[in-house]
Design an enzyme around this catalytic site. Sequence first.
Site, PDB file in Angstrom:
ATOM      1  CB  SER A 183      -4.217  -5.509   1.618  1.00 27.20           C
ATOM      2  OG  SER A 183      -5.420  -5.144   0.972  1.00 27.20           O
TER       3      SER A 183
ATOM      4  CD  GLU B 134      -4.982  -2.485   7.012  1.00 25.46           C
ATOM      5  OE1 GLU B 134      -5.358  -1.376   6.594  1.00 25.46           O
ATOM      6  OE2 GLU B 134      -4.685  -3.431   6.262  1.00 25.46           O
TER       7      GLU B 134
ATOM      8  CG  HIS C  20      -4.643  -0.508   2.870  1.00 26.49           C
ATOM      9  ND1 HIS C  20      -5.018  -1.421   3.816  1.00 26.49           N
ATOM     10  CD2 HIS C  20      -4.834  -1.113   1.661  1.00 26.49           C
ATOM     11  CE1 HIS C  20      -5.430  -2.525   3.220  1.00 26.49           C
ATOM     12  NE2 HIS C  20      -5.312  -2.369   1.919  1.00 26.49           N
TER      13      HIS C  20
END
Length: 347
Positions: free
Chosen positions: A118, A251, A318
């Site tokens: 993240s 991602e 995630h």
Amino acid sequence: MNLHSIRYPQPLVKGDTIGVAAPSSGVGESMHRHLEDSKHHMERLGFNIKESTSLRNNSKCVSAPKETRAAELNAFMLDPGIQAVIPPWGGEFLMDILPLLDWEALKKSPPKWVLGYSDLSTFLFAYTLLTGSASAHGTNYVDLRSNELDPVTARWLDVLQTKADEEITQVSSTHYQSKWNMALPGFNLDTPSSWKQLGATEGKHAPVRFSGRLIGGCMDTITCLIGTPYAPVKDYLHQYCADEGTIWYLESCEMNASDIYRRLWQMRQAGWFVGANGFLFGRPAGYSDTADFTFTDALSSALGDLNVPVLYDVDLGHIPPQMTFVNGALGQVSYEDGGGALHMIYV
């Protein structure tokens, strides 16, 4: 010819100290129990834990003012008594601390493992590009609170215990988690997994093999570094990837299909994908289609004419579980019939 070699940290061993700092979001009081569970799990594995002063604080999406967060991360990264840094999770505004880090000292000091994803990929990305040191994009500290990790997540330790010049292979999951439930000690892997190949007809996925040096992260955050001193991608490609090319693993979180296309378009226009031999995309989180424009439309529009393999719904990001990807390592990807493997060589 590659001009430089990637620097790999010393492998983690029992008795090492792991620093838990919060360079982005901290952990509010209601979640402190998860920190305790993670600490106990790490201690059972034989590691010591040292927490930063700001770890257990959180206000306005950050653990502390940017100056404090930068000072704490600097201190942990440069402390010879700390062998790895694993933040609790990501957040929103890690980019604020990048101008405040002592990059010259980080370049000169021995590399150490940093693990996370993240917003943490903002630092991982910059750290590898600016210092030539490997970094690990994978699970975070809070998600290591269970004594019984699934087979994919559990490989984080094997990855960080692999030495320079050694190799390690990870394989894809059988199931992934469709919804978060922090009340559980681990992930609820309730949905069958299947990697997919862009452009392949359903049920007719030909075997795919490709290789290159791994680089990537969360598109939501690393794309804010385009045009800044903290993302010298072209220099990195020339200095470290000239012989092997690259594999980009990416991602997304909280982006719809149009957002994803715009970010990929910007990355490509910035020259990031020169020499790319293939792409890996994680299952998109917080995602929605845009009218009749879908995730695969975004990938096709941005990358379809590059004529390299594009795999998606990979174990990355995630939506757990996720493999651990080492920025800078030489990666070899194999894919067939919905299953995949990532072989990494620390050279």
